[in-house]
Write a protein that holds these residues in place. Structure first.
Motif, PDB file in Angstrom:
ATOM      1  N   VAL A 124      -3.196 -13.877   9.637  1.00 42.30           N
ATOM      2  CA  VAL A 124      -2.175 -13.841   8.867  1.00 42.30           C
ATOM      3  C   VAL A 124      -2.716 -12.612   7.758  1.00 42.30           C
ATOM      4  N   VAL A 126      -1.538 -10.144   4.244  1.00 44.65           N
ATOM      5  CA  VAL A 126      -0.540  -9.937   3.133  1.00 44.65           C
ATOM      6  C   VAL A 126       0.066  -8.456   3.521  1.00 44.65           C
ATOM      7  N   ALA A 154       7.185 -12.747   9.720  1.00 43.65           N
ATOM      8  CA  ALA A 154       6.951 -13.210   8.434  1.00 43.65           C
ATOM      9  C   ALA A 154       8.184 -14.498   8.244  1.00 43.65           C
ATOM     10  N   TYR A 163       3.727  -8.927  -1.140  1.00 42.14           N
ATOM     11  CA  TYR A 163       2.929 -10.343  -1.263  1.00 42.14           C
ATOM     12  C   TYR A 163       3.237 -11.340  -0.132  1.00 42.14           C
ATOM     13  N   THR A 164       4.239 -10.756   0.775  1.00 39.05           N
ATOM     14  CA  THR A 164       4.617 -11.775   1.967  1.00 39.05           C
ATOM     15  C   THR A 164       3.540 -11.759   3.214  1.00 39.05           C
ATOM     16  N   ASN A 165       3.341 -13.036   3.493  1.00 40.43           N
ATOM     17  CA  ASN A 165       2.331 -13.203   4.581  1.00 40.43           C
ATOM     18  C   ASN A 165       2.758 -12.694   5.883  1.00 40.43           C
ATOM     19  N   HIS A 167       2.566 -11.806  10.263  1.00 40.42           N
ATOM     20  CA  HIS A 167       2.050 -12.511  11.242  1.00 40.42           C
ATOM     21  C   HIS A 167       1.906 -11.561  12.567  1.00 40.42           C
TER      22      HIS A 167
END
Length: 187
Positions: A124, A126, A154, A163-165, A167
């Protein structure tokens, strides 16, 4: 709302009012035209979209149960979808943005495209880290375009930001397209 969400969900195909379903129920013949046929991989579901009051109505719920029983042996599911489910979280707003910026990658210079790293499995990062080499005026659109094309994934229940994680793609994780998150983690 359903069409916008489905159109923005990578790995999902849909068709509006795809069929006439004729069936017997309570000693009467009925005709029904579901709102959507939704297909993702091997999954095929008919969706009927209703406002919350109608979705709670026992007649619509019983019809949905009957159609589920009849369609299951044919390899189809039937889902009654309440309007409030479609507006849950930030899914709808994110879907609008995904569709709006769907082609942002096409306008990006190839050297910037090459600078976007591939996310290793089960890692993961940012969003701002993923897009650190993209010009600031283009990074939001590029992130949304990457999500739209299924190149990354995400949690779309929350607004997508820097700032979204982020994947790896859902398909690489063996997960269903994100639209099924609307119905809970069990589906």
């Amino acid at each position: 709302m359903a069409a916008i969400i489905l159109d923005a969900c990578f790995g999902t195909d849909f068709q509006e009012q795809p069929a006439e379903l004729t069936f017997d129920w309570r000693s009467r013949s009925h005709r029904h035209y579901p709102d959507f046929l939704v297909v993702a991989g091997e999954l095929r579901e008919f969706w009927e979209i209703k406002n919350d009051k109608e979705a709670a109505d026992i007649r619509f719920r019983r019809r949905a149960e009957r159609l589920s029983e009849l369609l299951e042996p044919l390899g189809y599911a039937y889902r009654l979808v309440a309007g409030s489910v479609l507006s849950r979280g930030a899914y709808y707003r994110n879907a609008i943005l995904l569709r709006r910026f769907r082609s942002a990658l096409q306008t990006l210079h190839p050297r910037y495209l090459r600078s976007i790293p591939e996310i290793p499995p089960r890692k993961v990062i940012v969003a701002s880290e993923l897009l650190r080499n993209i010009p600031s005026g283009q990074s939001d659109g590029v992130l949304l375009s990457l999500l739209f094309e299924g190149k990354v994934s995400a949690d779309l229940s929350k607004p997508v930001t820097a700032y979204t994680n982020i994947h790896p793609p859902l398909s690489s994780q063996g997960r269903m397209p994100w639209v099924w998150e609307l119905f809970g983690k069990s589906n």
